[in-house]
Design an enzyme around this catalytic site. Structure first.
Site, PDB file in Angstrom:
ATOM      1  N   CYS A   1      51.233  14.990  90.748  1.00 12.85           N
ATOM      2  CA  CYS A   1      51.545  14.189  89.571  1.00 12.85           C
ATOM      3  C   CYS A   1      50.269  13.984  88.757  1.00 12.85           C
ATOM      4  CB  CYS A   1      52.121  12.835  89.971  1.00 12.85           C
ATOM      5  SG  CYS A   1      53.627  12.938  90.962  1.00 12.85           S
TER       6      CYS A   1
ATOM      7  N   GLY B   1      53.112  17.716  86.231  1.00 13.93           N
ATOM      8  CA  GLY B   1      54.442  17.239  86.570  1.00 13.93           C
ATOM      9  C   GLY B   1      55.384  17.380  85.407  1.00 13.93           C
TER      10      GLY B   1
ATOM     11  N   ASN C   1      49.417   9.413  92.301  1.00 14.69           N
ATOM     12  CA  ASN C   1      49.381  10.845  92.559  1.00 14.69           C
ATOM     13  C   ASN C   1      48.935  11.043  93.999  1.00 14.69           C
ATOM     14  OD1 ASN C   1      49.093  13.664  92.454  1.00 14.69           O
ATOM     15  ND2 ASN C   1      47.000  13.504  91.669  1.00 14.69           N
ATOM     16  N   GLY C   2      49.772  11.690  94.799  1.00 12.75           N
ATOM     17  CA  GLY C   2      49.420  11.932  96.187  1.00 12.75           C
ATOM     18  C   GLY C   2      50.611  11.714  97.094  1.00 12.75           C
TER      19      GLY C   2
ATOM     20  N   TYR D   1      44.695  26.169  91.625  1.00 12.14           N
ATOM     21  CA  TYR D   1      45.932  26.240  90.862  1.00 12.14           C
ATOM     22  C   TYR D   1      46.199  25.072  89.936  1.00 12.14           C
ATOM     23  CZ  TYR D   1      50.988  26.288  89.931  1.00 12.14           C
ATOM     24  OH  TYR D   1      52.204  26.261  89.318  1.00 12.14           O
TER      25      TYR D   1
ATOM     26  N   THR E   1      46.998  30.939  85.456  1.00 14.03           N
ATOM     27  CA  THR E   1      45.854  30.620  86.317  1.00 14.03           C
ATOM     28  C   THR E   1      45.201  31.854  86.922  1.00 14.03           C
ATOM     29  OG1 THR E   1      47.539  30.069  87.967  1.00 14.03           O
ATOM     30  CG2 THR E   1      46.397  28.238  86.925  1.00 14.03           C
TER      31      THR E   1
ATOM     32  N   ASP F   1      46.725  36.950  91.143  1.00 12.46           N
ATOM     33  CA  ASP F   1      47.272  35.607  90.972  1.00 12.46           C
ATOM     34  C   ASP F   1      46.381  34.610  91.703  1.00 12.46           C
ATOM     35  OD1 ASP F   1      48.950  33.665  90.047  1.00 12.46           O
ATOM     36  OD2 ASP F   1      50.728  34.337  91.131  1.00 12.46           O
ATOM     37  N   ASP F   2      46.608  33.320  91.407  1.00 12.48           N
ATOM     38  CA  ASP F   2      45.784  32.281  92.035  1.00 12.48           C
ATOM     39  C   ASP F   2      46.069  32.147  93.525  1.00 12.48           C
ATOM     40  OD1 ASP F   2      48.037  30.105  92.234  1.00 12.48           O
ATOM     41  OD2 ASP F   2      48.066  30.780  90.161  1.00 12.48           O
TER      42      ASP F   2
END
Length: 501
Positions: A2, A28, A102-103, A258, A304, A366-367
């Site tokens: 988030c 998000g 966030n977490g 990412y 990315t 790609d990442d």
């Protein structure tokens, strides 16, 4: 994952919050919310499912009055798409507190039970953010003998650190009293703050990434340290304190792989530069283990993978070409709820330029490779566009273990590399050859930006969790986040929350 943001301004901050949240939209896309506090200490909240631009219309923005506020962008880490999970959350005592997070808390069940049995607090959703809010509110009540002071706030944060386990970067607001933010004792999730000078005085912003500050003209002060809290009064007075003795920094390395925007600086590491170094080290690995390669062209998987691919091509002396056109109106497939939805959206999001693939040996970059759904679809697209051979390079090592710190890849059996060696993963994504970044090279690429960071959270690669984890917890999370369990969205909320002083 988030995104959180908080602002103490000298004038109305509703538009400022909205604009900064657009910058954090990549963190998000499931839901968004803003709550503001006016001069009388009354809270004004709008939150709903959807993108920032869809959740907030003109009539909503007019109702978000005040010079102080917080915002949140969310994607579901627990398999639900209900707007009841949208943040920020609110609790009326003490003072009226709102919070965005966030977490992920790994002891949320135990905290929930304790809040009900001991603290007599009711939790109305399945969100650990509501639990974290109630823990903070309950602890703040213990330290109000001398009123609401910075000391009281920091003492409450210290108690949160003692009770809450996991990763959390928090931005909260105490109605009419101030903005509070803090970071978990390992600093797993990022949090920064900055300031800007205005004619009416100094304004302050706290956010998940520095790009949100810089886009609005704020000057980055610094990252909050592990276990550190910050309290900003409506008048712009700032106090900070480390609230967790023995805290040590273990930031999530996947932010650099990412999640984070390339124009952000996290823990004094420029994300863009870190990704450049990932590409250089990947190129060096290919020269070392595959000196007689027959790669004709390096093609990134946007967005990315672009920086990594460019530096890899430069290191190898091979042509770099843009081979995919991206539909900007499709969300990030990795953070979309539901495997079927992710698979379908890949073809909607990307279209191959056949000229860049026809009769060539192509190295796609790609990442990372997580579930493998996107990677396989893209490899097949390259073949359909006429590629003779399709190789694949990942800027990250194999993701083999569940994440318990807020990234939606919890169940090990959802991970394509779980229980597979590189050859098996290569076959599963239909590539002719697969090159993974070595973990040591990934750490070196990121660590070079800030050599004072001794350790990173690399648990998705190693299975080693810095907070520790109960053996049964991973099974519980895998069950709770079973793919495809998202519920139908409900209608949004527009609330005025009176401050009960």
């Amino acid at each position: 994952m988030c995104g959180v943001i908080g602002v103490v301004g000298t004038a109305a901050i509703n538009q400022l919050l909205y604009d900064a949240m657009l910058v954090l939209q990549h963190r998000g896309q499931d839901a968004a919310g803003i709550v503001t506090s006016d001069a009388q200490g009354r809270l004004h909240l709008r939150k709903d499912n959807g993108l920032v631009r869809d959740v907030f219309q003109a009539q909503h923005m007019r109702g978000l009055v005040g010079n102080m506020g917080i915002g949140h962008v969310r994607y579901p880490t627990a398999g639900t798409a209900s707007s009841a999970e949208a943040q920020p959350f609110y609790v009326n005592s003490p003072f009226g507190i709102t919070l965005g997070h966030n977490g992920n808390l790994i002891n949320a069940r135990e905290l929930n039970q304790a809040l009900f049995a001991t603290d007599r607090r009711h939790i109305n959703t399945d969100s650990d953010s509501e639990i974290l809010l109630n823990v903070f509110a309950q602890e703040l009540l213990r330290f109000l003998d001398n009123g609401l002071t910075a000391d009281a706030v920091f003492n409450a944060i210290a108690r949160v650190h003692e009770r809450a386990e996991g990763a959390y970067a928090v931005v909260g607001m105490i109605a009419g009293r101030g903005l509070v933010a803090f970071r978990d004792p390992f600093g797993i999730r990022p949090l920064v703050y900055g300031r800007r000078e205005m004619s009416g005085g100094v304004e302050w912003m706290v956010a998940s990434e520095s790009a949100a500050l810089e886009s609005q003209g704020f000057e980055l002060e610094r990252d909050l340290g592990p276990g550190e809290g910050i309290f900003i009064t409506p008048d712009g007075e700032v106090a900070t304190r480390y609230c967790a003795p023995g805290a040590s920094l273990h930031p999530c390395i996947f932010e650099h792989v990412y999640f984070a925007r390339p124009d952000s600086v996290i823990d004094n590491i420029f994300v863009h530069r870190a990704r450049m170094r990932m590409g250089t080290r990947l190129g060096q690995k290919i020269r070392r283990i595959w000196p007689d390669h027959d790669i004709d062209v390096v093609v990134p998987i946007p967005d990315t993978g672009r920086t990594v691919a460019l530096e890899m091509a430069h290191e190898l002396g091979i042509k770099y070409r843009e081979g995919f056109i991206k539909n900007r109106y499709i969300g990030r497939t990795f953070i979309m709820p539901g495997q079927t939805r992710r698979r379908k959206s890949v073809r909607q999001k990307l279209n191959a330029i056949s000229l860049e693939f026809r009769d060539k040996n192509v190295m796609l970059v790609d990442d990372s490779i997580v579930r493998g759904t996107t990677s396989r679809e893209i490899v097949l697209m390259a073949r359909e566009a006429g590629a003779r051979k399709v190789y694949f390079a990942s800027a990250a090592p194999p993701v083999r273990f569940p994440n318990i710190y807020g990234i939606d890849m919890p169940a090990a059996n959802e991970l394509i590399a779980y229980g597979r060696d590189e050859e098996s993963v290569c076959a599963a994504i239909a590539a002719d050859r697969l090159i993974y970044q070595d973990l040591e090279d990934l750490i070196a690429a990121v660590q070079r930006g800030n050599r004072s960071i001794a350790n990173f959270d690399c648990s998705v690669f190693t299975g080693e969790y810095v907070t520790g984890v109960d053996p049964g917890y991973l099974d519980y999370v895998a069950s709770a986040r079973a793919d495809g369990s998202a519920s139908e969205p409900t209608s949004g909320e527009v609330l005025d929350l009176a401050n009960k002083k």
